[in-house]
Scaffold this active site. Structure first.
Site, mmCIF file in Angstrom:
data_model
loop_
_atom_site.group_PDB
_atom_site.id
_atom_site.type_symbol
_atom_site.label_atom_id
_atom_site.label_comp_id
_atom_site.label_asym_id
_atom_site.label_seq_id
_atom_site.Cartn_x
_atom_site.Cartn_y
_atom_site.Cartn_z
ATOM 1 N N GLU A 241 -5.249 13.422 -0.202
ATOM 2 C CA GLU A 241 -6.284 13.247 0.739
ATOM 3 C C GLU A 241 -7.604 13.691 0.222
ATOM 4 O O GLU A 241 -7.932 14.267 -0.703
ATOM 5 C CB GLU A 241 -5.824 14.275 1.846
ATOM 6 C CG GLU A 241 -4.386 13.906 2.605
ATOM 7 C CD GLU A 241 -4.125 12.549 2.973
ATOM 8 O OE1 GLU A 241 -5.217 12.096 3.778
ATOM 9 O OE2 GLU A 241 -3.171 11.932 2.767
ATOM 10 N N GLY B 180 4.975 7.185 2.600
ATOM 11 C CA GLY B 180 4.285 5.932 2.160
ATOM 12 C C GLY B 180 5.191 4.631 2.108
ATOM 13 O O GLY B 180 5.301 4.461 3.230
ATOM 14 N N VAL C 101 4.473 8.208 7.197
ATOM 15 C CA VAL C 101 5.189 9.234 6.685
ATOM 16 C C VAL C 101 5.993 8.503 5.542
ATOM 17 O O VAL C 101 6.412 7.467 5.433
ATOM 18 C CB VAL C 101 6.237 9.273 7.633
ATOM 19 C CG1 VAL C 101 7.201 10.640 6.992
ATOM 20 C CG2 VAL C 101 5.916 10.056 9.041
ATOM 21 N N THR D 107 -8.561 3.621 -0.974
ATOM 22 C CA THR D 107 -7.035 3.517 -1.606
ATOM 23 C C THR D 107 -5.968 2.327 -1.205
ATOM 24 O O THR D 107 -5.607 1.669 -1.900
ATOM 25 C CB THR D 107 -6.585 4.943 -1.983
ATOM 26 O OG1 THR D 107 -7.492 5.800 -2.557
ATOM 27 C CG2 THR D 107 -5.179 4.865 -2.861
ATOM 28 N N VAL D 108 -5.946 2.756 0.119
ATOM 29 C CA VAL D 108 -4.997 1.774 0.477
ATOM 30 C C VAL D 108 -5.347 0.720 1.437
ATOM 31 O O VAL D 108 -4.943 -0.426 0.844
ATOM 32 C CB VAL D 108 -4.319 2.677 1.796
ATOM 33 C CG1 VAL D 108 -3.095 1.951 2.379
ATOM 34 C CG2 VAL D 108 -3.720 3.871 1.441
ATOM 35 N N LYS E 183 -1.400 9.759 9.536
ATOM 36 C CA LYS E 183 -0.343 10.872 10.362
ATOM 37 C C LYS E 183 -1.335 12.101 10.922
ATOM 38 O O LYS E 183 -0.559 12.539 11.736
ATOM 39 C CB LYS E 183 0.432 11.493 9.120
ATOM 40 C CG LYS E 183 -0.300 12.099 7.976
ATOM 41 C CD LYS E 183 -0.112 11.005 6.913
ATOM 42 C CE LYS E 183 -1.032 11.362 5.744
ATOM 43 N NZ LYS E 183 -1.132 10.504 4.719
ATOM 44 N N LYS F 101 3.605 14.873 9.160
ATOM 45 C CA LYS F 101 4.658 13.993 9.120
ATOM 46 C C LYS F 101 5.885 14.558 9.542
ATOM 47 O O LYS F 101 6.762 13.795 10.166
ATOM 48 C CB LYS F 101 4.941 13.892 7.370
ATOM 49 C CG LYS F 101 3.743 13.062 6.899
ATOM 50 C CD LYS F 101 3.692 13.026 5.192
ATOM 51 C CE LYS F 101 2.721 12.284 4.617
ATOM 52 N NZ LYS F 101 2.375 12.549 3.256
ATOM 53 N N GLY G 127 0.110 6.483 -2.830
ATOM 54 C CA GLY G 127 -0.713 5.684 -3.695
ATOM 55 C C GLY G 127 -0.883 4.409 -2.901
ATOM 56 O O GLY G 127 -0.298 3.822 -1.871
ATOM 57 N N ASP H 175 -0.850 18.213 5.662
ATOM 58 C CA ASP H 175 -0.322 16.998 5.769
ATOM 59 C C ASP H 175 1.330 16.783 5.923
ATOM 60 O O ASP H 175 1.613 16.019 6.691
ATOM 61 C CB ASP H 175 -0.734 16.221 4.288
ATOM 62 C CG ASP H 175 -0.228 14.751 4.067
ATOM 63 O OD1 ASP H 175 -0.879 14.047 4.609
ATOM 64 O OD2 ASP H 175 0.927 14.605 3.648
HETATM 65 P P1 NDP Z 1 -9.941 6.516 1.281
HETATM 66 O O1 NDP Z 1 -10.509 7.926 1.235
HETATM 67 O O2 NDP Z 1 -9.478 6.214 -0.020
HETATM 68 O O3 NDP Z 1 -10.479 5.400 2.216
HETATM 69 C C1 NDP Z 1 -11.092 5.674 3.310
HETATM 70 C C2 NDP Z 1 -11.814 4.095 3.701
HETATM 71 O O4 NDP Z 1 -12.378 4.387 5.013
HETATM 72 C C3 NDP Z 1 -12.982 4.070 2.667
HETATM 73 O O5 NDP Z 1 -13.092 2.821 2.617
HETATM 74 C C4 NDP Z 1 -14.219 4.712 3.636
HETATM 75 O O6 NDP Z 1 -15.601 3.761 3.473
HETATM 76 C C5 NDP Z 1 -13.662 4.332 5.002
HETATM 77 N N1 NDP Z 1 -14.219 5.390 5.962
HETATM 78 C C6 NDP Z 1 -14.081 6.594 6.182
HETATM 79 N N2 NDP Z 1 -14.795 6.981 7.117
HETATM 80 C C7 NDP Z 1 -15.338 5.911 7.680
HETATM 81 C C8 NDP Z 1 -16.089 5.926 8.786
HETATM 82 N N3 NDP Z 1 -16.582 7.203 9.265
HETATM 83 N N4 NDP Z 1 -16.689 4.672 9.216
HETATM 84 C C9 NDP Z 1 -15.967 3.634 8.772
HETATM 85 N N5 NDP Z 1 -15.418 3.766 7.458
HETATM 86 C C10 NDP Z 1 -15.114 5.110 7.023
HETATM 87 O O7 NDP Z 1 -8.511 6.745 2.064
HETATM 88 P P2 NDP Z 1 -6.827 6.337 1.574
HETATM 89 O O8 NDP Z 1 -6.938 4.740 1.632
HETATM 90 O O9 NDP Z 1 -6.268 7.441 0.603
HETATM 91 O O10 NDP Z 1 -6.262 6.637 3.037
HETATM 92 C C11 NDP Z 1 -6.357 6.070 4.206
HETATM 93 C C12 NDP Z 1 -5.276 6.357 5.025
HETATM 94 O O11 NDP Z 1 -3.953 6.145 4.810
HETATM 95 C C13 NDP Z 1 -5.445 8.151 5.478
HETATM 96 O O12 NDP Z 1 -4.756 7.999 6.962
HETATM 97 C C14 NDP Z 1 -4.337 8.500 4.758
HETATM 98 O O13 NDP Z 1 -3.636 9.472 5.169
HETATM 99 C C15 NDP Z 1 -3.153 7.413 4.695
HETATM 100 N N6 NDP Z 1 -2.231 7.037 3.906
HETATM 101 C C16 NDP Z 1 -2.923 7.493 2.482
HETATM 102 C C17 NDP Z 1 -1.906 7.293 1.402
HETATM 103 C C18 NDP Z 1 -2.429 7.566 -0.140
HETATM 104 O O14 NDP Z 1 -1.630 7.717 -1.142
HETATM 105 N N7 NDP Z 1 -3.734 7.353 -0.113
HETATM 106 C C19 NDP Z 1 -0.486 7.276 1.551
HETATM 107 C C20 NDP Z 1 0.009 7.226 2.873
HETATM 108 C C21 NDP Z 1 -1.045 7.134 4.048
HETATM 109 P P3 NDP Z 1 -16.177 3.982 2.030
HETATM 110 O O15 NDP Z 1 -15.301 3.203 1.196
HETATM 111 O O16 NDP Z 1 -17.453 3.188 2.260
HETATM 112 O O17 NDP Z 1 -16.393 5.288 1.591
HETATM 113 N N1 HSE Z 2 -1.799 12.835 0.336
HETATM 114 C C1 HSE Z 2 -0.622 12.248 0.852
HETATM 115 C C2 HSE Z 2 0.492 12.702 -0.207
HETATM 116 C C3 HSE Z 2 -0.568 10.628 0.938
HETATM 117 O O1 HSE Z 2 0.129 13.311 -1.317
HETATM 118 O O2 HSE Z 2 1.482 12.461 0.351
HETATM 119 C C4 HSE Z 2 0.645 10.208 1.293
HETATM 120 O O3 HSE Z 2 0.683 10.405 2.673
#
Ligand code: NDP
Ligand code: HSE
Length: 435
Positions: free
Chosen positions: A192, A136, A134, A17-18, A107, A207, A309, A203
């Site tokens: 998450e 977003g 923390v 996602t990010v 986090k 934070k 997001g 979560d």
């Molecule tokens: P996703 O689950 O959408 O993406 C995780 C990515 O990491 C995927 O591309 C996955 O690969 C890869 N991955 C997971 N495990 C492994 C591994 N063991 N080795 C290599 N690659 C791996 O997560 P998000 O993008 O939602 O979140 C990422 C971070 O950002 C987290 O720490 C989250 O807490 C933080 N965050 C997220 C927010 C949100 O709104 N989503 C907001 C703020 C922070 P593959 O694509 O192949 O599965």
């Molecule tokens: N899962 C977290 C939330 C993502 O809903 O706020 C942002 O850290």
């Protein structure tokens, strides 16, 4: 002009996602970002788990890899967007130990292993940035770490989990079920991978620990935060809150407190709370986040914006990336960990607030006196009582609002009520904040 700038090699670990949004914006706005950083940021490796998973067109398949060492080694900056503790911790350490600056949104990792990572960064001279960890897109980490470095912070209180705010807001506004609201939050990419971390408050607790560490210049880990999630909140709780001019929000609260013996310490907690509809936090809708910071000199400040997001979170990641790239190219470094205050973490039982309790009681003579006696015996003063009709034969619903009381005393009241023959069940206990 940007052709003459130095080029830095960036590894992005995780393209979900990010990560996918970070890569997209880095590609689409390469020249502008280079002009701001004074260096071009070229993504030369993208670590994923599954090479066959469908990817955005912006990601060059040639730089995708499942080999972490190859992805990380020799880069200038590593952006960690995998999430969770392992293998993220190992990868971040690998980068920092080589002097590679790290930008992360993780986090969970920081709240559990922040000190180790800070020390590794300081030892090798690398930067460690985590604005996205923390709230977003909301620049509250920068706000506490830099903008408010001249002030003495007394309290931080906020809505820092988008998923739970989205769920509570949907249940309240659109009257949808908890399950429907959670499924929609997952579809929109807020939740998450395991939504337990969101709905059970972990979560937000991570934070809260990060915010408390920054605000009070003390190491606060997730284990120091008292946590309660939203999974026990019912439609009845929502309706009762609305009828009394409140809304229910999951709050993260970190405060500097004096105990009865005059000791100064930190209390950090995450729990659902009733807040009056007139409080600015009550108007925070959907997946938005808001954090109110109280400084002795600044007074009250509110940070507000999209807390989750892909694109909003990428905005925070990219701001850190610009800062880290500038340091890489021209010298300087991110603020180091600041823990000079070493304040003790106070027992959660010492927290003082107001409470509202909803009880299902026997509908017979003397019940209210029995219930009031239990509150009185534990030193909890009642502010208001109301009794309502209950559809279950022979029972009534009683709602009791207390004056400010100690958490430990309220727990003792709940335990005694649970054992009383006058009480069928304690339907809910909610703290009241923000009055
Ligand atoms: P996703 O689950 O959408 O993406 C995780 C990515 O990491 C995927 O591309 C996955 O690969 C890869 N991955 C997971 N495990 C492994 C591994 N063991 N080795 C290599 N690659 C791996 O997560 P998000 O993008 O939602 O979140 C990422 C971070 O950002 C987290 O720490 C989250 O807490 C933080 N965050 C997220 C927010 C949100 O709104 N989503 C907001 C703020 C922070 P593959 O694509 O192949 O599965
Ligand atoms: N899962 C977290 C939330 C993502 O809903 O706020 C942002 O850290």
């Amino acid at each position: 002009m940007s052709e003459s700038l130095p080029t830095l090699n960036v590894a992005v670990l995780g393209a979900g996602t990010v990560g996918s949004q970070v890569i997209r914006i880095l590609g689409e706005q390469a020249n502008e970002l280079a002009a701001r950083a004074g260096a071009r940021m070229k993504v030369t490796s993208v670590l994923v788990r599954d090479m066959a998973a469908p990817r955005d067109a912006q990601i060059d398949p040639a730089i995708l890899t499942t080999d972490a060492d190859q992805a990380i080694d020799g880069k200038d900056i590593v952006v960690e967007l995998i999430g969770g503790i392992e293998p993220a911790r190992t990868y971040v350490r690998r980068a920092l130990d080589q002097g590679i600056s790290v930008v992360t949104g993780n986090k969970a990792l920081l709240a559990a292993h922040g000190p180790e990572l800070y020390e590794a960064a300081a030892a090798s001279g690398a930067d460690l940035y985590y604005e996205a960890a923390v709230a977003g897109a909301v620049p509250v980490v920068y706000g506490l770490r830099e903008s408010l470095a001249g002030d003495r912070i007394t309290r931080v209180m906020g809505i820092v989990n988008g998923t739970t705010n989205f769920i509570l807001d949907s249940m309240n506004t659109h009257k949808v079920s908890y399950e429907q609201a959670l499924a929609e939050a997952q579809r929109l990419g807020f939740a998450e991978a395991d939504p337990t971390a969101d709905v059970e408050g972990h979560d937000a607790a991570a934070k809260c620990a990060i915010l408390a560490s920054l605000a009070f210049h003390t190491r606060v880990s997730i284990a120091d935060v008292a946590v309660e999630g939203i999974s026990a909140i019912t439609a009845e709780d929502m309706a009762e809150a609305a009828a009394n001019g409140h809304v229910i929000k999951l709050l993260a609260i970190a405060e500097r407190r004096l105990t009865d013996d005059g000791t100064e310490g930190i209390a950090a907690r995450v729990h659902p709370a009733l807040i009056p509809t007139g409080n600015p936090l009550a108007t925070v809708a959907g997946a938005f986040n808001a954090v109110v910071v109280e400084g002795e000199a600044a007074g009250r400040l509110m940070f507000y914006g999209q807390g989750a997001g892909g694109a909003p979170t990428a905005s925070a990641v990219l701001s850190d990336l610009v800062a880290a790239a500038h340091h890489r190219a021209y010298g300087g470094h991110a603020p180091r960990e600041s823990v000079y205050a070493h304040l003790p973490i106070l027992d959660a039982g010492l927290t003082r607030t107001r409470y509202q309790m909803r009880l299902q009681v026997e509908d017979r003579l003397g019940v209210l006196a029995d219930v009031a006696g239990i509150f009185s015996r534990h030193g909890v003063s009642i502010q208001a009582v109301s009794q309502h009709y209950d559809s279950e034969p022979g029972s009534a619903i009683v709602t009791i609002a207390t004056h400010t009381a100690r958490e430990a005393d309220l727990r003792a009241v709940a335990q005694a009520l649970g054992k009383s023959s006058a009480v069928r069940r304690v339907a809910s206990t909610l703290r009241v904040e923000g009055e």
